[in-house]
Every structure is written in structure tokens, then in C-alpha cells.
Design a protein around this motif. Structure first.
Motif, PDB file in Angstrom:
ATOM      1  N   ASP A  40       0.830  -1.206   0.000  1.00 16.76           N
ATOM      2  CA  ASP A  40       0.000   0.000   0.000  1.00 16.76           C
ATOM      3  C   ASP A  40       0.867   1.260   0.000  1.00 16.76           C
ATOM      4  O   ASP A  40       0.401   2.337   0.357  1.00 16.76           O
ATOM      5  CB  ASP A  40      -0.938   0.006   1.208  1.00 16.76           C
ATOM      6  N   ARG A 355      -7.995   0.721   9.358  1.00 16.56           N
ATOM      7  CA  ARG A 355      -7.435  -0.487   8.726  1.00 16.56           C
ATOM      8  C   ARG A 355      -8.532  -1.473   8.355  1.00 16.56           C
ATOM      9  O   ARG A 355      -8.511  -2.052   7.262  1.00 16.56           O
ATOM     10  CB  ARG A 355      -6.429  -1.163   9.674  1.00 16.56           C
ATOM     11  N   ASP A 358     -10.350   0.018   5.355  1.00 19.51           N
ATOM     12  CA  ASP A 358      -9.509   0.508   4.238  1.00 19.51           C
ATOM     13  C   ASP A 358      -9.726   1.993   3.983  1.00 19.51           C
ATOM     14  O   ASP A 358      -9.887   2.433   2.839  1.00 19.51           O
ATOM     15  CB  ASP A 358      -9.814  -0.285   2.958  1.00 19.51           C
ATOM     16  N   TRP A 394     -12.963   0.572  -3.565  1.00 22.68           N
ATOM     17  CA  TRP A 394     -13.337   0.632  -2.147  1.00 22.68           C
ATOM     18  C   TRP A 394     -14.819   0.314  -1.952  1.00 22.68           C
ATOM     19  O   TRP A 394     -15.174  -0.476  -1.079  1.00 22.68           O
ATOM     20  CB  TRP A 394     -13.034   2.009  -1.558  1.00 22.68           C
ATOM     21  N   LYS A 403     -11.470  -7.602   1.843  1.00 23.40           N
ATOM     22  CA  LYS A 403     -10.401  -6.622   2.047  1.00 23.40           C
ATOM     23  C   LYS A 403     -10.022  -5.982   0.715  1.00 23.40           C
ATOM     24  O   LYS A 403      -9.951  -6.656  -0.308  1.00 23.40           O
ATOM     25  CB  LYS A 403      -9.184  -7.302   2.664  1.00 23.40           C
ATOM     26  N   SER A 405      -7.153  -4.913  -0.249  1.00 26.61           N
ATOM     27  CA  SER A 405      -5.904  -5.492  -0.776  1.00 26.61           C
ATOM     28  C   SER A 405      -6.173  -6.831  -1.451  1.00 26.61           C
ATOM     29  O   SER A 405      -5.570  -7.147  -2.487  1.00 26.61           O
ATOM     30  CB  SER A 405      -4.893  -5.690   0.358  1.00 26.61           C
TER      31      SER A 405
END
Length: 532
Positions: A40, A355, A358, A394, A403, A405
Motif C-alpha cells: 500500500d 485499517r 480501508d 473501495w 479486504k 488489498s
């Protein structure tokens, strides 16, 4: 009549193929950019460091024969490595670290007596729950060792909140990295690399640049690495005929069992090479092929308005510990506010809340939006998602509870700008290496828009009239009194925030147009939307 191919012809053909590949490799040495993405982080590389890293990339490509052999191992093992990293919540970019550590040689041993794919010493291996004794050495098992590496990297990152520091700590140890970096990079999202930067990270960047290049995909594999979970007691000798390979074959790919015996303490991953039948390659250890649609997707197939799935005490959705969102504990925002105010209300530290969801430090909490109070998953319940206009990576990750990621890694997307309407994103499996993301034509995703109330679908399903044409000119939908007015029917899983996103209007505007006293709506309710 069968024609025999002479050994001389085979030799000439093999030499010609090798010559072609060699020429191609030498002609396509990737160049080090001045800026790239890792995990990230944004990595900025000055000219001196760029030249140094380029020298390492050139060295990796210098011997085409050796590069081809290594590239074949990369194509064979990296899907497994990537899968285990993502499942553990570690960025997929770390898969290049295993190449740097061992060149993907199972029984590699360093001068400091570190062993296996990820080069663990015995004490560290046991620390990350790998079995190392006279019978079993899981450092030589690509599945188990990748799981151990992920645990180690996550532990490192917990101290820094910075994946670059976590990577360097893999080489230095956590204490050494703390002494080296201090708190300089804690929580930072931009890292500037110069000639004095830590050598291990620069070496990693060289491997990432070298082995994510398209040239690597040209390496030809004779098969695909498959995984089966085996609970002992048994042996490779007993297992071989059941799988349909030789005992010697299993020993070649399972050096983690010293004498070929599989104990009964728990299941072990046994690997073997399956002949490549030409079907699309997928995440290793999943036995069914990935079937991408060969014909247009119907609205029924692509329907996704069941997400997010909200369960629990929905009447108290704005209070913590009352609902689950996609079977994950969550909460609904009652009003637009700041991150610190909202995280305090739900009883979670702001950094942790960010976290989990996100979010960036400057992001705001939006009224009507659902947020998670426990970690999202690495896989969604749904298989795929067709991207609609206005959606972001997102918003899709929040919709399905996956997630961000993991969503990026499964589809090999690093930048929001790569997202396009019509893309079919994977939510469970990884996009096969070297394949482009499938895209449905606009006529098909408009059917989905019509089904969700953004486009109106008249009785003739082949004649879909958008509420906005391609040049953004408003078109009058049926059953409305104004060219810019839409009658939207609330469907399962929708809220005012999501409806507002669809039409480009605010929650307050929807409430005003419909005289709503609060944000509560129900399935089947009709809402007036005035298009801007």
C-alpha cells in the motif's frame, strides 16, 4: 500412419526455441521506474538508486538459460505463494521475496543454515508454527512455509504499520529493524529510496521489477502444480497410485518429508505436477477450472443487490454490536461525521477502524453507509462482480466485505484508474497470471443498471433506455412526471447512501424529496429521485 520425429530434428527445434526465448529475454529487460507501488506504499526512487537497482535487474536477466529455469519455477510456485499471503492478509507483492530468498528451491540452504523456500532458521520456523524435526521439515513445503512467512511478516508490520519496514525486518530481525529505522516510517505511505537506503529492500525491488514483467510469462511449464490435503498416517508410496503419479515424482515435489512418510498429527499439503490440459490457469489447489463467460451475462446472473447482506437487530443498526454486514460485525452511520468521532462512538481505536475499513486518514464517515467493526475477509460469498459506472474498488470491497488489498490482488489491479465499467472482478479466486480481466459490453451491464433502478427497462428488454445517455443528456424514463425524475424501488441490501451514490445525489436530498423523518427505508418502498 504415425510419423516419427528424429532426435536430430528435436535437437534443432529445441535449440531454435531456446535461441528465440534467449533473444526475447535479452530484448525485454524491464526498466526501473522512478516511482512504483509496493503493497500500500508509493515508492519513489532517485536516479542513483534507480541505476543501482537497474544493475541488479540486468544481472537477473544476464543468463537467459538460467532466467528461463527460474521463470518456470516462478510460474509453477507463485500462485500458491500469492494465495497464502492474501489469505493471511499480507500484500501479494511479498511473493517476490521468496524468489529473492531461495530462487524457489525447496531444499536451499544458506551459509547461516537457513533452509527452504523462505529461508527460515530452525528457531524462527518453530516460532511461526512450522514443524522441523527428523521426520518433517515444513520449511521445504511451499504451502506451510508461505503460511509461516505470512505470520512473520504480519508480526513485523504490527510494530511499524509499514510494509517496507516489515520486509527489511525479515532480514534483520524485528529488533534490528527497530534500531535501524526507529519510528521514521511508522504509518507512512510514501517511501523515498536513495543510494543509502537499505540494500535488502533495493534488492527486493529488483526482483519485483524483474519477475512481474510480461517476459516471465513466456516461460513454458510442462504442467500445473496441484495440492491435496492428506491426513496420515500414510506415505508417498501409498499415495502415488491414488493420485496417478510415481513415488519418485511425489518425492521430487515433497522434500519436506524426509523418508516419504506422512504423520497423523494434522493434514499436510502434498504437491504433484498435473499435465497442463490447456484450460485457464487458476489458483493452485482448486480443482475446478475457472469458467469465464463466453456469452453475454444475463441480469439474473449478474444481480448483486443482495449485497451487503444485513442481519441482526436492523432497527438498531446505528448502534454497535447490533448487526452483521456480510456476516461480519458492523454498524451503520447515522450521520456524516469524522473518523475520530465515529470510531470513538463504536468503541474502536481510529487507526484500527481505518485499517478494518480501508480508509485514509482524511476520509469522512458518510451517513447511511455500513462500516465493519471486525476485519473483512479475503474472499467474498459471491464469485464475481460486474463493475458499474461510478463504482470504486473501495465501494466494491465494502459491498461484499472483502479486504481492499485482497480485491486488488485477486484481479491484479493496483490503481483505481484501471477500473472500468463492465469489468468482471473475481471475489474468490485469483485471476490467472497473464490473463486480462474479462469485460462485458455496455449493453449487458445496462441490464444490471436497469434491474437496480438506475436504467429503466421497458417491456421490450432489448430496448433499454438510460436515464442519462452516453453524452449525459437526460432522457425521460417512463412513469415519471419530469424528465429528470426517477421513481426508485428499494431492493434488499440498499440504503440511502448507496442509492445516493447511484444517482449522484446526497442522502439529505433524498430525504427532503421523500419527506423521510430518518434514514430508515424498507424493501419495496418507492423513492423519488431528482437527477442533477
Amino acid at each position: 500412419m504415425k510419423h516419427k520425429i528424429s532426435p536430430l530434428f528435436r535437437s534443432i527445434f529445441s535449440f531454435a526455441l531456446l535461441f528465440f526465448y534467449t533473444s526475447l529475454v535479452l530484448a525485454q529487460v524491464p526498466q526501473v521506474p522512478s516511482q512504483l507501488r509496493f503493497a500500500d506504499l508509493t515508492i519513489k526512487i532517485n536516479e542513483q538508486a534507480r541505476r543501482e537497482i537497474q544493475s541488479d535487474v540486468d544481472a537477473l536477466y544476464r543468463n537467459p538459460t538460467y532466467f528461463k529455469v527460474k521463470a518456470e519455477r516462478v510460474n509453477l510456485y507463485l500462485p500458491i505463494v500469492e494465495r497464502e499471503l492474501i489469505n493471511a492478509g499480507v500484500p501479494a507483492d511479498f511473493k517476490y521475496l521468496v524468489i529473492q530468498e531461495s530462487s524457489l528451491i525447496a531444499d536451499a540452504v544458506s551459509t547461516s543454515n537457513a533452509v527452504g523456500f523462505w529461508q527460515f532458521k530452525q528457531g524462527t520456523a518453530e516460532e511461526v508454527s512450522l514443524r522441523v524435526d527428523g521426520q518433517i521439515d515444513e520449511r521445504k513445503n511451499i504451502v506451510a512455509s508461505s503460511q509461516g512467512a505470512a505470520r512473520y511478516l504480519k508480526k513485523n508490520n504490527a510494530s511499524f504499520d509499514n510494509w517496507m519496514c516489515a520486509l527489511v525486518a525479515y532480514q534483520m530481525g524485528l529488533g534490528g529493524a527497530r534500531s535501524y529505522f526507529g519510528t521514521t516510517y511508522n504509518g507512512k505511505k510514501t517511501v523515498e529510496v536513495d543510494r543509502n537506503f537499505h540494500w535488502y529492500f533495493k534488492k527486493f525491488l529488483a526482483h519485483k521489477i524483474a519477475f512481474e514483467a510480461p517476459t516471465v510469462m513466456l516461460a513454458s511449464n510442462t504442467g500445473i502444480l496441484e495440492e491435496v490435503q492428506v491426513q496420515g498416517p500414510t506415505s508417498l508410496k501409498e499415495l502415488a497410485p491414488r493420485i496417478g503419479v510415481t513415488e519418485a515424482h511425489l518425492k521430487e515435489y515433497n522434500k519436506w518429508t524426509a523418508k516419504g512418510n506422512i504423520p497423523d498429527d494434522r493434514p499436510y499439503s502434498v504437491l504433484y505436477l498435473r499435465e497442463d490440459t490447456g484450460r485457464p490457469r487458476q489458483t493452485v489447489a482448486q480443482n475446478q477450472a475457472i469458467d469465464y463467460p463466453s456469452s453475454p451475462i444475463t441480469t439474473a446472473q449478474a444481480k448483486k443487490n443482495d449485497y451487503p447482506k444485513i442481519t441482526g437487530n436492523t432497527g438498531q443498526a446505528t448502534q454497535p454490536n447490533q448487526i452483521k454486514v456480510n456476516n461480519i460485525e458492523g454498524v451503520k452511520a447515522a450521520s456524516t461525521t469524522t473518523l475520530d468521532n465515529f470510531s470513538e462512538k463504536v468503541g474502536i481505536k481510529e487507526a484500527k477502524f481505518r485499517r478494518i475499513n480501508d480508509l485514509g486518514k482524511t476520509d469522512k464517515i458518510e451517513e447511511g453507509q455500513y462500516y465493519y467493526t471486525k476485519a473483512k475477509k479475503t474472499k467474498a460469498d459471491a464469485e464475481t462482480h460486474i463493475v458499474l459506472p461510478g463504482e470504486t474498488l473501495w465501494s466494491i470491497s465494502q459491498m461484499y466485505g472483502i479486504k481492499l488489498s485482497a480485491l486488488k490482488s485477486k484481479n491484479r489491479i493496483n490503481d483505481e484508474r484501471e477500473l472500468k465499467a463492465g469489468m468482471i472482478l473475481n471475489l474468490r479466486d485469483f485471476l490467472p497470471r497473464g490473463e486480462a480481466i474479462p469485460v462485458v459490453p455496455a449493453t449487458e451491464y445496462r441490464k444490471i443498471l436497469a434491474n437496480e433502478g438506475i436504467y429503466n427497462n421497458p417491456s421490450n428488454s432489448n430496448n433499454i433506455t438510460p436515464t442519462k445517455s452516453e453524452n449525459n443528456t437526460s432522457v425521460s424514463p417512463p412513469n415519471t412526471k419530469s424528465p429528470n425524475r426517477i421513481l426508485h424501488t428499494v431492493e434488499a441490501g440498499e440504503n440511502l447512501f448507496r442509492i445516493g451514490q447511484k444517482y449522484g445525489v446526497s442522502v439529505d436530498e433524498i430525504k427532503k424529496w421523500n419527506n423521510l423523518p430518518d434514514n430508515n427505508i424498507k424493501v419495496g418502498q418507492k423513492l423519488i429521485i431528482n437527477k442533477p
